[in-house]
Design a protein around this motif. Structure first.
Motif, PDB file in Angstrom:
ATOM      1  N   GLY A 176       0.822  -1.210   0.000  1.00  0.00           N
ATOM      2  CA  GLY A 176       0.000   0.000   0.000  1.00  0.00           C
ATOM      3  C   GLY A 176       0.850   1.252   0.000  1.00  0.00           C
ATOM      4  N   LEU A 177       1.969   1.208   0.709  1.00  0.00           N
ATOM      5  CA  LEU A 177       2.912   2.326   0.715  1.00  0.00           C
ATOM      6  C   LEU A 177       3.566   2.479  -0.650  1.00  0.00           C
ATOM      7  CD1 LEU A 177       4.612   4.510   2.114  1.00  0.00           C
ATOM      8  CD2 LEU A 177       6.118   2.686   2.941  1.00  0.00           C
ATOM      9  N   ALA A 178       3.956   1.370  -1.272  1.00  0.00           N
ATOM     10  CA  ALA A 178       4.546   1.426  -2.613  1.00  0.00           C
ATOM     11  C   ALA A 178       3.542   1.979  -3.616  1.00  0.00           C
ATOM     12  CB  ALA A 178       5.025   0.048  -3.041  1.00  0.00           C
ATOM     13  N   ASP A 179       2.288   1.577  -3.490  1.00  0.00           N
ATOM     14  CA  ASP A 179       1.224   2.106  -4.351  1.00  0.00           C
ATOM     15  C   ASP A 179       1.084   3.610  -4.151  1.00  0.00           C
ATOM     16  OD1 ASP A 179      -1.461   1.261  -5.963  1.00  0.00           O
ATOM     17  OD2 ASP A 179      -1.961   2.787  -4.477  1.00  0.00           O
ATOM     18  N   MET A 180       1.190   4.063  -2.899  1.00  0.00           N
ATOM     19  CA  MET A 180       1.113   5.489  -2.615  1.00  0.00           C
ATOM     20  C   MET A 180       2.305   6.231  -3.200  1.00  0.00           C
ATOM     21  SD  MET A 180       0.480   7.475   1.030  1.00  0.00           S
ATOM     22  CE  MET A 180       2.162   7.661   1.621  1.00  0.00           C
ATOM     23  N   ALA A 181       3.497   5.650  -3.081  1.00  0.00           N
ATOM     24  CA  ALA A 181       4.692   6.290  -3.637  1.00  0.00           C
ATOM     25  C   ALA A 181       4.561   6.449  -5.147  1.00  0.00           C
ATOM     26  CB  ALA A 181       5.933   5.462  -3.294  1.00  0.00           C
ATOM     27  N   HIS A 182       4.044   5.419  -5.807  1.00  0.00           N
ATOM     28  CA  HIS A 182       3.856   5.489  -7.257  1.00  0.00           C
ATOM     29  C   HIS A 182       2.793   6.528  -7.613  1.00  0.00           C
ATOM     30  CE1 HIS A 182       3.900   4.331 -11.396  1.00  0.00           C
ATOM     31  NE2 HIS A 182       2.676   3.833 -11.373  1.00  0.00           N
ATOM     32  N   ALA A 183       1.749   6.622  -6.794  1.00  0.00           N
ATOM     33  CA  ALA A 183       0.696   7.611  -7.028  1.00  0.00           C
ATOM     34  C   ALA A 183       1.229   9.032  -6.868  1.00  0.00           C
ATOM     35  CB  ALA A 183      -0.464   7.372  -6.062  1.00  0.00           C
ATOM     36  N   ILE A 184       2.134   9.231  -5.904  1.00  0.00           N
ATOM     37  CA  ILE A 184       2.754  10.551  -5.744  1.00  0.00           C
ATOM     38  C   ILE A 184       3.568  10.889  -6.984  1.00  0.00           C
ATOM     39  CG2 ILE A 184       4.496  11.840  -4.436  1.00  0.00           C
ATOM     40  CD1 ILE A 184       3.564  10.214  -1.954  1.00  0.00           C
ATOM     41  N   ALA A 185       4.337   9.909  -7.475  1.00  0.00           N
ATOM     42  CA  ALA A 185       5.208  10.145  -8.633  1.00  0.00           C
ATOM     43  C   ALA A 185       4.420  10.394  -9.913  1.00  0.00           C
ATOM     44  CB  ALA A 185       6.149   8.954  -8.828  1.00  0.00           C
ATOM     45  N   THR A 186       3.219   9.814 -10.005  1.00  0.00           N
ATOM     46  CA  THR A 186       2.422   9.918 -11.229  1.00  0.00           C
ATOM     47  C   THR A 186       1.195  10.810 -11.062  1.00  0.00           C
ATOM     48  OG1 THR A 186       1.270   7.866 -10.616  1.00  0.00           O
ATOM     49  CG2 THR A 186       3.181   7.658 -12.067  1.00  0.00           C
ATOM     50  N   ASP A 187       1.073  11.464  -9.895  1.00  0.00           N
ATOM     51  CA  ASP A 187      -0.003  12.424  -9.628  1.00  0.00           C
ATOM     52  C   ASP A 187      -1.384  11.799  -9.833  1.00  0.00           C
ATOM     53  OD1 ASP A 187      -1.051  14.850  -8.819  1.00  0.00           O
ATOM     54  OD2 ASP A 187      -1.121  15.669 -10.857  1.00  0.00           O
ATOM     55  N   ARG A 188      -1.630  10.695  -9.161  1.00  0.00           N
ATOM     56  CA  ARG A 188      -2.945  10.068  -9.192  1.00  0.00           C
ATOM     57  C   ARG A 188      -3.336   9.680  -7.769  1.00  0.00           C
ATOM     58  NH1 ARG A 188      -2.868   5.038  -7.696  1.00  0.00           N
ATOM     59  NH2 ARG A 188      -1.140   3.614  -8.101  1.00  0.00           N
ATOM     60  N   PRO A 189      -4.602   9.361  -7.516  1.00  0.00           N
ATOM     61  CA  PRO A 189      -4.995   8.934  -6.172  1.00  0.00           C
ATOM     62  C   PRO A 189      -4.355   7.603  -5.802  1.00  0.00           C
ATOM     63  CG  PRO A 189      -6.916   9.583  -7.479  1.00  0.00           C
ATOM     64  CD  PRO A 189      -5.751   9.489  -8.428  1.00  0.00           C
ATOM     65  N   HIS A 190      -3.996   7.458  -4.541  1.00  0.00           N
ATOM     66  CA  HIS A 190      -3.495   6.167  -4.077  1.00  0.00           C
ATOM     67  C   HIS A 190      -4.653   5.369  -3.484  1.00  0.00           C
ATOM     68  CE1 HIS A 190      -3.058   8.975  -0.704  1.00  0.00           C
ATOM     69  NE2 HIS A 190      -3.072   7.943   0.135  1.00  0.00           N
ATOM     70  N   ARG A 191      -4.501   4.061  -3.489  1.00  0.00           N
ATOM     71  CA  ARG A 191      -5.627   3.185  -3.156  1.00  0.00           C
ATOM     72  C   ARG A 191      -5.849   3.057  -1.646  1.00  0.00           C
ATOM     73  NH1 ARG A 191      -3.175   0.929  -7.832  1.00  0.00           N
ATOM     74  NH2 ARG A 191      -4.671   0.585  -9.545  1.00  0.00           N
ATOM     75  N   ALA A 192      -4.796   2.820  -0.883  1.00  0.00           N
ATOM     76  CA  ALA A 192      -4.926   2.683   0.575  1.00  0.00           C
ATOM     77  C   ALA A 192      -4.875   4.081   1.187  1.00  0.00           C
ATOM     78  CB  ALA A 192      -3.806   1.796   1.124  1.00  0.00           C
ATOM     79  N   SER A 193      -5.936   4.831   0.969  1.00  0.00           N
ATOM     80  CA  SER A 193      -5.918   6.271   1.234  1.00  0.00           C
ATOM     81  C   SER A 193      -6.414   6.623   2.630  1.00  0.00           C
ATOM     82  CB  SER A 193      -6.796   6.997   0.207  1.00  0.00           C
ATOM     83  OG  SER A 193      -8.163   6.672   0.409  1.00  0.00           O
ATOM     84  N   GLY A 194      -6.034   7.809   3.063  1.00  0.00           N
ATOM     85  CA  GLY A 194      -6.533   8.324   4.321  1.00  0.00           C
ATOM     86  C   GLY A 194      -8.034   8.529   4.301  1.00  0.00           C
ATOM     87  N   SER A 195      -8.593   8.933   3.156  1.00  0.00           N
ATOM     88  CA  SER A 195     -10.035   9.162   3.076  1.00  0.00           C
ATOM     89  C   SER A 195     -10.801   7.848   3.212  1.00  0.00           C
ATOM     90  CB  SER A 195     -10.389   9.870   1.771  1.00  0.00           C
ATOM     91  OG  SER A 195      -9.946   9.140   0.650  1.00  0.00           O
ATOM     92  N   LEU A 196     -10.272   6.768   2.635  1.00  0.00           N
ATOM     93  CA  LEU A 196     -10.904   5.458   2.804  1.00  0.00           C
ATOM     94  C   LEU A 196     -10.819   5.012   4.257  1.00  0.00           C
ATOM     95  CD1 LEU A 196     -12.190   2.857   1.764  1.00  0.00           C
ATOM     96  CD2 LEU A 196      -9.915   2.099   1.013  1.00  0.00           C
ATOM     97  N   ALA A 197      -9.647   5.183   4.871  1.00  0.00           N
ATOM     98  CA  ALA A 197      -9.472   4.808   6.275  1.00  0.00           C
ATOM     99  C   ALA A 197     -10.363   5.643   7.187  1.00  0.00           C
ATOM    100  CB  ALA A 197      -8.012   4.961   6.683  1.00  0.00           C
ATOM    101  N   PHE A 198     -10.568   6.918   6.835  1.00  0.00           N
ATOM    102  CA  PHE A 198     -11.446   7.783   7.634  1.00  0.00           C
ATOM    103  C   PHE A 198     -12.884   7.273   7.567  1.00  0.00           C
ATOM    104  CE2 PHE A 198     -14.368  11.261   8.289  1.00  0.00           C
ATOM    105  CZ  PHE A 198     -13.844  11.934   9.376  1.00  0.00           C
ATOM    106  N   HIS A 199     -13.341   6.916   6.365  1.00  0.00           N
ATOM    107  CA  HIS A 199     -14.705   6.417   6.228  1.00  0.00           C
ATOM    108  C   HIS A 199     -14.887   5.134   7.032  1.00  0.00           C
ATOM    109  CE1 HIS A 199     -18.636   5.804   4.457  1.00  0.00           C
ATOM    110  NE2 HIS A 199     -18.277   4.569   4.129  1.00  0.00           N
TER     111      HIS A 199
END
Length: 370
Positions: free
Chosen positions: A308-331
């Motif tokens: 999930g962290l690697a997915d987030m790192a890739h999302a930061i590099a490619t400017d897209r939403p990451h899957r294991a997100s804070g908004s999902l965890a908040f919900h």
């Protein structure tokens, strides 16, 4: 397989080197867009020992948060410290990826996400188990209409109690623990991944008078105070119309209840354990009411904690939403809070937040092919 990633690795600092940290350390070397640079703990000697074992420096928490060679803080502290450590990391200008739950309450969690938004930083959160081939293949089957229109889902997770195996289990029986906040995120995150956000919940909860005692390790024989509900049942009404029932318990010595099933107008899907990455999915259709295994059709193969962290790192590099997100965890946290409120008030409780279903992880996606 593809070529190696071209993006600069995100430099990782881990705060908290307890039991769960080893699973992250085991998988970080296989994730080429992540580079471990430091570890920290309130027990600095322990951090130094763990850091030496992994070829990085072990330091105090303050030093790690101030370090210039840390881009993202992996927050593996106890639940009661999640919001505080995340806030300090964001204030220091670092992204955050944390273990579940996001915080003890949505009142604690909301300022964390607001600070990240203002700062242009990312917040990610476990569980990332749902990004493995198990839950993702089940998601793909549902999206493809394999069992028709989803009608309902049922979860039944249970155990006698973590004190039977964990050498320091007291926090499981304090606020932030219990079967709902400990195990609930795996199932609730899966349910939102499948069917979208939850609109309202009802529920019931209890705790037994059984004395909990540590069974293993140096503190064996020590009694554990219980300050949380140890058996929780909830009914979730998704915005999509699907109804999910969820039971999680630290009270069950043995069971034959199915772990996780989804029923549709044309069949039933047996969903694998979302606390694991890659167990098999089974389906029984209306035409042939016998379960058969499905081939893998989605998800990160051979995944482990840290994907999930690697997915987030890739999302930061490619400017897209990451899957294991804070908004999902908040919900998911709000759903759990609503379940507790509903159980104690004997009421139906509305869930205010909404979140989009994360993008499906396509079959064959691998960190070394980004």
């Amino acid at each position: 397989m593809g070529s190696a990633v071209s993006e600069r690795p995100l430099r990782v600092g881990v705060v908290g080197v307890g039991n769960i940290s080893q699973q992250y350390f085991d998988h970080l070397p296989a994730l080429p867009n992540l580079a471990l640079t430091a570890v920290a703990d309130i027990d600095v000697a322990r951090a130094e020992s763990v850091g030496a074992a992994h070829g990085v420096r072990g330091v105090g928490v303050d030093e790690l948060l101030a370090a210039e060679d840390v881009d993202v803080v992996v927050n593996l502290t106890i639940p009661a410290a999640h919001a505080e450590v995340a806030t300090r990391a964001l204030t220091a200008g670092k992204h955050v990826y944390g273990e579940k739950p996001l915080a003890l309450t949505i009142a604690e969690a909301r300022p964390v996400l607001e600070l990240a938004d203002r700062s242009g930083l990312r917040v990610g959160s476990a569980p990332d188990t749902v990004l493995g081939t198990g839950i993702q293949t089940a998601r793909a089957a549902l999206d493809d209409g394999l069992i028709g229109e989803p009608v309902a889902a049922a979860v039944s997770w249970s155990a006698p109690g973590h004190e039977l195996w964990h050498p320091a289990p007291a926090f499981y029986y304090q606020p932030g623990g219990g079967p709902l906040l400990d195990m609930g995120p795996y199932y609730l995150t899966s349910l939102v991944t499948f069917f979208g956000p939850v609109a309202r919940v009802s529920g019931a909860a209890t705790r037994s008078t059984r004395q909990r005692t540590i069974a293993t390790g140096p503190a064996a024989g020590t009694p554990i105070p219980v300050d949380v509900d140890t058996h929780v049942t909830a009914v979730l009404e998704h915005v999509s119309g699907v109804v999910s029932t969820v039971t999680v318990s630290f009270e069950v010595w043995a069971t034959r209840a199915p772990l996780f099933e989804v029923t549709g107008t044309a069949g039933t899907l047996a969903v694998p354990d979302p606390n694991r990455f890659s167990d098999t999915v089974e389906v029984a259709t209306a035409a042939d009411r016998t379960f058969r295994e499905l081939p893998v059709t989605a998800g990160y193969a051979d995944a482990g904690r840290g994907y999930g962290l690697a997915d987030m790192a890739h999302a930061i590099a490619t400017d897209r939403p990451h899957r294991a997100s804070g908004s999902l965890a908040f919900h998911v946290l709000e759903v759990m809070e609503a379940i507790t409120t509903a159980a104690h008030a004997h009421a139906v409780v509305e869930v205010g937040s909404r979140v989009e279903r994360p993008e499906l992880v396509p079959a064959g996606a691998r960190p070394d092919s980004w």
